[in-house]
Each structure stands twice: as C-alpha cells, then as structure tokens.
Design a protein around this motif. Structure first.
Motif, short mmCIF file in Angstrom:
data_model
loop_
_atom_site.label_atom_id
_atom_site.label_comp_id
_atom_site.label_asym_id
_atom_site.label_seq_id
_atom_site.Cartn_x
_atom_site.Cartn_y
_atom_site.Cartn_z
N LEU A 69 40.98 38.40 43.53
CA LEU A 69 40.27 39.57 43.03
C LEU A 69 41.02 40.30 41.92
O LEU A 69 40.55 41.33 41.44
CB LEU A 69 39.97 40.54 44.19
N ARG A 70 42.17 39.78 41.51
CA ARG A 70 42.84 40.34 40.33
C ARG A 70 41.91 40.18 39.13
O ARG A 70 41.20 39.18 39.00
CB ARG A 70 44.15 39.59 40.06
N LEU A 71 41.94 41.16 38.24
CA LEU A 71 41.03 41.15 37.10
C LEU A 71 41.19 39.89 36.25
O LEU A 71 40.20 39.27 35.84
CB LEU A 71 41.25 42.40 36.25
N ASP A 72 42.44 39.49 35.98
CA ASP A 72 42.63 38.30 35.13
C ASP A 72 42.08 37.04 35.78
O ASP A 72 41.51 36.18 35.12
CB ASP A 72 44.10 38.13 34.73
N ASN A 73 42.21 36.94 37.11
CA ASN A 73 41.70 35.76 37.80
C ASN A 73 40.17 35.75 37.83
O ASN A 73 39.54 34.70 37.68
CB ASN A 73 42.24 35.69 39.23
N VAL A 74 39.56 36.93 38.02
CA VAL A 74 38.10 37.02 38.02
C VAL A 74 37.55 36.62 36.65
O VAL A 74 36.54 35.91 36.56
CB VAL A 74 37.64 38.44 38.41
N VAL A 75 38.21 37.07 35.59
CA VAL A 75 37.81 36.69 34.24
C VAL A 75 37.85 35.17 34.08
O VAL A 75 36.94 34.55 33.53
CB VAL A 75 38.74 37.37 33.19
N TYR A 76 38.90 34.55 34.61
CA TYR A 76 39.04 33.10 34.56
C TYR A 76 37.94 32.42 35.38
O TYR A 76 37.31 31.46 34.94
CB TYR A 76 40.42 32.70 35.07
N ARG A 77 37.71 32.92 36.58
CA ARG A 77 36.70 32.33 37.47
C ARG A 77 35.29 32.45 36.88
O ARG A 77 34.44 31.60 37.13
CB ARG A 77 36.74 33.02 38.83
N MET A 78 35.05 33.49 36.11
CA MET A 78 33.73 33.67 35.49
C MET A 78 33.55 32.80 34.26
O MET A 78 32.45 32.71 33.72
CB MET A 78 33.54 35.15 35.12
N GLY A 79 34.62 32.16 33.81
CA GLY A 79 34.52 31.26 32.67
C GLY A 79 34.76 31.93 31.33
O GLY A 79 34.49 31.33 30.28
N PHE A 80 35.29 33.16 31.35
CA PHE A 80 35.56 33.87 30.10
C PHE A 80 36.93 33.51 29.53
O PHE A 80 37.35 34.07 28.52
CB PHE A 80 35.48 35.38 30.32
N ALA A 81 37.63 32.59 30.16
CA ALA A 81 38.93 32.10 29.68
C ALA A 81 39.13 30.70 30.23
O ALA A 81 38.60 30.36 31.29
CB ALA A 81 40.06 33.03 30.12
N SER A 82 39.89 29.88 29.51
CA SER A 82 40.09 28.49 29.93
C SER A 82 41.24 28.33 30.92
O SER A 82 41.40 27.27 31.51
CB SER A 82 40.34 27.62 28.70
N SER A 83 42.04 29.37 31.09
CA SER A 83 43.15 29.33 32.05
C SER A 83 43.47 30.75 32.48
O SER A 83 43.06 31.72 31.82
CB SER A 83 44.40 28.67 31.45
N ARG A 84 44.21 30.90 33.55
CA ARG A 84 44.59 32.24 34.01
C ARG A 84 45.53 32.91 33.01
O ARG A 84 45.47 34.12 32.82
CB ARG A 84 45.24 32.15 35.39
N ALA A 85 46.38 32.12 32.39
CA ALA A 85 47.31 32.69 31.40
C ALA A 85 46.53 33.24 30.21
O ALA A 85 46.83 34.32 29.69
CB ALA A 85 48.31 31.63 30.94
N GLU A 86 45.53 32.49 29.77
CA GLU A 86 44.70 32.95 28.67
C GLU A 86 43.91 34.19 29.08
O GLU A 86 43.76 35.14 28.30
CB GLU A 86 43.75 31.86 28.22
N ALA A 87 43.40 34.20 30.31
CA ALA A 87 42.65 35.36 30.81
C ALA A 87 43.53 36.60 30.81
O ALA A 87 43.09 37.69 30.43
CB ALA A 87 42.14 35.07 32.22
N ARG A 88 44.78 36.44 31.25
CA ARG A 88 45.71 37.58 31.27
C ARG A 88 45.93 38.13 29.87
O ARG A 88 45.95 39.35 29.66
CB ARG A 88 47.03 37.14 31.90
N GLN A 89 46.05 37.24 28.90
CA GLN A 89 46.26 37.67 27.51
C GLN A 89 45.02 38.37 26.95
O GLN A 89 45.13 39.42 26.30
CB GLN A 89 46.60 36.46 26.65
N LEU A 90 43.85 37.82 27.23
CA LEU A 90 42.62 38.41 26.73
C LEU A 90 42.36 39.79 27.34
O LEU A 90 41.90 40.70 26.66
CB LEU A 90 41.43 37.48 27.02
N VAL A 91 42.68 39.93 28.63
CA VAL A 91 42.52 41.24 29.28
C VAL A 91 43.48 42.25 28.66
O VAL A 91 43.09 43.38 28.33
CB VAL A 91 42.78 41.12 30.80
N THR A 92 44.72 41.84 28.47
CA THR A 92 45.73 42.72 27.88
C THR A 92 45.34 43.19 26.49
O THR A 92 45.60 44.33 26.10
CB THR A 92 47.10 42.01 27.82
N HIS A 93 44.66 42.33 25.74
CA HIS A 93 44.23 42.65 24.38
C HIS A 93 42.94 43.47 24.34
O HIS A 93 42.44 43.78 23.26
CB HIS A 93 44.06 41.38 23.56
N GLY A 94 42.42 43.81 25.52
CA GLY A 94 41.29 44.72 25.60
C GLY A 94 39.94 44.15 25.24
O GLY A 94 39.09 44.84 24.68
#
Length: 207
Positions: free
Chosen positions: A98-123
């Motif tokens: 349920l971490r935000l970066d993981n949910v973003v990844y699970r929804m398909g808005f990023a190709s990996s959790r690392a990428e999701a974390r970066q995209l979230v950080t960049h707003g």
C-alpha cells in the motif's frame, strides 16, 4: 543505512531470484539472472552452508530489495505490522503493497518500483486530487491516484499506457484512458506475487 545505488542486477543474483528492478529488461533475455544464475563475487559459484539465521536474513533482504527500503524503514514497517490485528507477516506485506510508489507500479503507471519512486518524487501524481510526492506514503481503500494533467501528454506515460496489458492486480481498478486508478480493497496474501516466506522475517525480528 543509506539506499543502495549500485547495479540492480547484482541484487537479483545475490538473492537468486528476479526482483524486477529494471522493468522490461527483467522479462527479456538480457536479464543478468538468465546469464549468470549465481551470487556475485569471487566465490559466488561455491556452495555455502545455509544456517537458519542465514535463511531468515535472506528473506528479509529479499523483501527490502523488492520494495527499495532501507533497514530502518523495514524495521519500522515490521513494528507497525506487529501491533496490528492479524498475522504479522501478512500485515507487513500488505503495508508495503500500500506504499504510494508500489501502488503506482501496480497500477501500471511505472515499469518498475524504482521508476515509480522517482516519478512520485518528481510530483507526477495526484492522490485524491492533491499533489503527492512522498513515495513511502501509505494509501487506503478508496484512494484515487491520477497522473497530473501536465504529465498525461508526455511520451513516457503514453508509452506506459499503450504497453499496459490490462489490469492484472485485483485490488486496484484502473481507467487507462483517464490515467487514473482507485484502490478498491486491501491486497490479500494471495494477491501479492512475491516469492518470499514472510514468517522467516517475523522469526528474525522477534529474536
């Protein structure tokens, strides 16, 4: 402990399993684990006696690396899971899912959790209509995550949506056209496709 910044494929080889840290590369023949399925280092191929503690440690490290956590974060999530009702190990995995970066990844808005974390950080995302740029934020059932209007036109998100092979995660509902997803229920253990034995982590931290 600082966050690991070395080669991602080295972590997969150390754990002996795919951690899917490099997105599409992990599904291709270029995956390092397909070429060198042994631990990195001079003695990586040699057999080592595995102790009970060693097994527990490896499971804990595997989960840390799956979700990109520091040791202090991992301990914090365990302590929180231990105070919750239910099975501690499953509570731990549910919190991490349920971490935000993981949910973003699970929804398909990023190709990996690392990428999701970066995209979230960049707003690039909105949580319930408000800007959310903290990857570790714990989401709840009913929360809606949406790509910001300015970011929807970027080639990055267009490509992600075009290559998205449907919604395969039962606890989220995604509208591909609107680039928006909603958490419809809490993930169960069966929904979390991680090859880990979480009870070993509980045993390790309970010592």
């Amino acid at each position: 402990m600082s966050r690991y910044t070395g080669p991602s494929c080295r972590l997969c080889r150390r754990e002996g399993t795919k951690l899917y840290l490099k997105g599409d590369r992990c599904y291709s023949d270029k995956c390092a684990l397909n070429k060198r399925n042994f631990a990195p280092g001079q003695h990586g191929k040699s057999r080592k006696k595995t102790t009970e503690y060693g097994m527990q440690l490896r499971e804990k490290q595997k989960v840390r690396r799956f979700y990109g956590l520091t040791e202090s974060q991992m301990r914090m999530y365990f302590d929180k899971a231990d105070k919750m009702k239910g099975i501690t190990g499953e509570n731990l995995l549910r919190l991490l899912e349920l971490r935000l970066d993981n949910v973003v990844y699970r929804m398909g808005f990023a190709s990996s959790r690392a990428e999701a974390r970066q995209l979230v950080t960049h707003g690039h995302f909105l949580l319930n209509g408000r800007k959310a740029d903290i990857p570790s934020l714990i989401t709840n059932v009913g929360d809606t995550i949406e790509v910001k209007e300015k970011s929807k036109s970027s080639d990055k998100f267009k490509a992600l949506m075009e290559n998205r092979a449907g919604n395969t995660v039962p606890w989220v509902d995604v509208d591909v056209e609107k680039m928006r997803g909603t958490i419809v229920t809490q993930p169960s253990r069966e929904d979390i496709d991680l090859p880990v034995e979480e009870h070993l982590i509980v045993e390790l931290y309970s010592k």
